[in-house]
Design a protein around this motif. Structure first.
Motif, PDB file in Angstrom:
ATOM      1  N   ASP A  29       0.620  -0.926   0.043  1.00  9.62           N
ATOM      2  CA  ASP A  29      -0.187  -0.346   0.351  1.00  9.62           C
ATOM      3  C   ASP A  29       0.715   1.581   0.359  1.00  9.62           C
ATOM      4  O   ASP A  29       0.480   2.463  -0.362  1.00  9.62           O
ATOM      5  CB  ASP A  29      -1.072   0.202   1.429  1.00  9.62           C
ATOM      6  CG  ASP A  29      -1.904  -1.092   0.832  1.00  9.62           C
ATOM      7  OD1 ASP A  29      -1.952  -1.209  -0.064  1.00  9.62           O
ATOM      8  OD2 ASP A  29      -2.799  -1.091   2.422  1.00  9.62           O
ATOM      9  N   ASP A  35      -1.211   2.772 -10.659  1.00 12.01           N
ATOM     10  CA  ASP A  35      -2.673   2.303 -10.360  1.00 12.01           C
ATOM     11  C   ASP A  35      -3.034   2.969  -8.684  1.00 12.01           C
ATOM     12  O   ASP A  35      -3.573   3.952  -9.110  1.00 12.01           O
ATOM     13  CB  ASP A  35      -3.016   0.588  -9.700  1.00 12.01           C
ATOM     14  CG  ASP A  35      -3.645   0.130  -9.532  1.00 12.01           C
ATOM     15  OD1 ASP A  35      -5.227   0.521  -9.966  1.00 12.01           O
ATOM     16  OD2 ASP A  35      -4.160  -0.736  -8.918  1.00 12.01           O
ATOM     17  N   ASN A  36      -2.018   3.543  -7.784  1.00 15.06           N
ATOM     18  CA  ASN A  36      -2.602   4.064  -6.439  1.00 15.06           C
ATOM     19  C   ASN A  36      -2.609   5.259  -6.590  1.00 15.06           C
ATOM     20  O   ASN A  36      -3.207   6.484  -5.926  1.00 15.06           O
ATOM     21  CB  ASN A  36      -1.697   3.481  -5.276  1.00 15.06           C
ATOM     22  CG  ASN A  36      -0.087   3.520  -5.221  1.00 15.06           C
ATOM     23  OD1 ASN A  36      -0.032   4.221  -5.959  1.00 15.06           O
ATOM     24  ND2 ASN A  36      -0.044   2.591  -4.531  1.00 15.06           N
ATOM     25  N   VAL A  38      -3.852   7.438  -9.765  1.00 20.23           N
ATOM     26  CA  VAL A  38      -4.311   7.122 -10.604  1.00 20.23           C
ATOM     27  C   VAL A  38      -5.749   7.200  -9.478  1.00 20.23           C
ATOM     28  O   VAL A  38      -6.834   7.929  -9.436  1.00 20.23           O
ATOM     29  CB  VAL A  38      -4.835   6.061 -12.019  1.00 20.23           C
ATOM     30  CG1 VAL A  38      -5.870   5.868 -12.037  1.00 20.23           C
ATOM     31  CG2 VAL A  38      -3.964   6.197 -13.065  1.00 20.23           C
ATOM     32  N   ARG A  39      -5.743   6.108  -8.140  1.00 21.00           N
ATOM     33  CA  ARG A  39      -6.801   5.732  -7.467  1.00 21.00           C
ATOM     34  C   ARG A  39      -7.148   6.596  -6.722  1.00 21.00           C
ATOM     35  O   ARG A  39      -8.168   7.309  -5.843  1.00 21.00           O
ATOM     36  CB  ARG A  39      -5.976   4.688  -6.942  1.00 21.00           C
ATOM     37  CG  ARG A  39      -7.746   3.425  -7.235  1.00 21.00           C
ATOM     38  CD  ARG A  39      -7.712   2.217  -6.571  1.00 21.00           C
ATOM     39  NE  ARG A  39      -6.043   1.764  -6.579  1.00 21.00           N
ATOM     40  CZ  ARG A  39      -5.358   1.334  -5.734  1.00 21.00           C
ATOM     41  NH1 ARG A  39      -6.333   1.132  -3.987  1.00 21.00           N
ATOM     42  NH2 ARG A  39      -4.410   0.507  -5.228  1.00 21.00           N
ATOM     43  N   GLY A  41      -7.270  10.237  -7.583  1.00 19.42           N
ATOM     44  CA  GLY A  41      -7.657  10.616  -8.074  1.00 19.42           C
ATOM     45  C   GLY A  41      -7.209  12.572  -8.254  1.00 19.42           C
ATOM     46  O   GLY A  41      -6.295  12.217  -8.724  1.00 19.42           O
ATOM     47  N   GLU A  65      -4.809   7.448 -16.358  1.00 24.01           N
ATOM     48  CA  GLU A  65      -3.903   5.341 -16.914  1.00 24.01           C
ATOM     49  C   GLU A  65      -3.120   5.629 -17.945  1.00 24.01           C
ATOM     50  O   GLU A  65      -2.329   4.282 -18.083  1.00 24.01           O
ATOM     51  CB  GLU A  65      -5.276   4.630 -17.318  1.00 24.01           C
ATOM     52  CG  GLU A  65      -6.201   4.277 -15.245  1.00 24.01           C
ATOM     53  CD  GLU A  65      -6.844   3.268 -15.874  1.00 24.01           C
ATOM     54  OE1 GLU A  65      -6.932   2.631 -16.602  1.00 24.01           O
ATOM     55  OE2 GLU A  65      -7.863   3.393 -14.760  1.00 24.01           O
ATOM     56  N   PRO A 148     -10.331   9.983  -3.569  1.00 21.58           N
ATOM     57  CA  PRO A 148      -9.923   8.937  -4.019  1.00 21.58           C
ATOM     58  C   PRO A 148     -11.030   8.015  -4.735  1.00 21.58           C
ATOM     59  O   PRO A 148     -12.455   8.052  -4.712  1.00 21.58           O
ATOM     60  CB  PRO A 148      -9.014   8.012  -2.427  1.00 21.58           C
ATOM     61  CG  PRO A 148      -9.319   9.048  -1.959  1.00 21.58           C
ATOM     62  CD  PRO A 148     -10.441  10.129  -1.794  1.00 21.58           C
ATOM     63  N   LYS A 149     -10.461   7.872  -6.091  1.00 21.21           N
ATOM     64  CA  LYS A 149     -11.670   6.660  -6.647  1.00 21.21           C
ATOM     65  C   LYS A 149     -11.749   5.162  -6.233  1.00 21.21           C
ATOM     66  O   LYS A 149     -10.784   3.917  -5.972  1.00 21.21           O
ATOM     67  CB  LYS A 149     -10.454   6.270  -7.951  1.00 21.21           C
ATOM     68  CG  LYS A 149     -10.708   7.959  -9.027  1.00 21.21           C
ATOM     69  CD  LYS A 149     -10.525   7.389 -10.486  1.00 21.21           C
ATOM     70  CE  LYS A 149      -9.886   8.873 -11.448  1.00 21.21           C
ATOM     71  NZ  LYS A 149      -9.879   8.934 -12.497  1.00 21.21           N
ATOM     72  N   PRO A 150     -12.877   4.571  -6.425  1.00 25.87           N
ATOM     73  CA  PRO A 150     -13.109   3.022  -5.319  1.00 25.87           C
ATOM     74  C   PRO A 150     -11.759   2.143  -6.359  1.00 25.87           C
ATOM     75  O   PRO A 150     -11.667   2.148  -7.467  1.00 25.87           O
ATOM     76  CB  PRO A 150     -13.648   3.176  -5.730  1.00 25.87           C
ATOM     77  CG  PRO A 150     -15.338   3.982  -6.655  1.00 25.87           C
ATOM     78  CD  PRO A 150     -13.695   5.097  -6.794  1.00 25.87           C
TER      79      PRO A 150
END
Length: 150
Positions: A29, A35-36, A38-39, A41, A65, A148-150
């Motif tokens: 984490d 990925d994190n 982009v997540r 947001g 992305e 943050p995006k899910p």
């Protein structure tokens, strides 16, 4: 005396058990990945090179992305490309920006932000989930996720 020893031993045992249950971030984490990023947001910048930001101004970073980056740089919108390899982050020097004019202080802040962003070479997460983007000279951009995006 036995009661004191029992209570002391109970307190120590409880502290050990509670510390084992504490929520510590997993290594996966805390690693910076596309990925994190982009997540995350929209990342809201709260500090540019140790100088903070002007009250009521908005500086943001959005990682997309397709290795694109963009956002608000105080007065204008910007976009460009980025590459991430481990903790090494580079932002392309082919940054595009709108050309609106604002108050001189906002234009200076924007120039500082974009210059720092294009010189970033390291990305990491801080203790409070903030994104820390650093240059080889040690200057840092600090940003927190907006939504943050899910």
């Amino acid at each position: 005396m036995k009661l004191k020893n029992f209570l002391a031993a109970s307190a120590v045992s409880s502290a050990i058990i509670l510390s084992a249950c504490a929520n510590t971030p997993e290594a996966a984490d805390s690693d910076v990945t596309t990925d994190n990023l982009v997540r995350g947001g929209e990342w809201i910048v709260e500090d540019i090179g140790g100088n903070g930001i002007i009250d009521s101004s908005r500086v943001s970073i959005i990682f997309m992305e397709d290795n694109r980056v963009g956002g608000s740089s105080s007065c204008n919108r910007y976009s460009g490309e980025y590459q991430l390899n481990g903790s090494t982050l580079t932002v392309g020097d082919n940054m595009a920006s709108t050309r609106m004019a604002c108050a001189p202080a906002l234009m200076n802040q924007e120039e500082s932000f974009l210059k720092l962003l294009m010189n970033v070479n390291q990305a990491r997460f801080g203790d409070h989930g903030e994104l820390l983007l650093s240059t080889p000279e040690g200057k840092t951009i600090r940003a927190f996720p907006s939504s943050p995006k899910p």
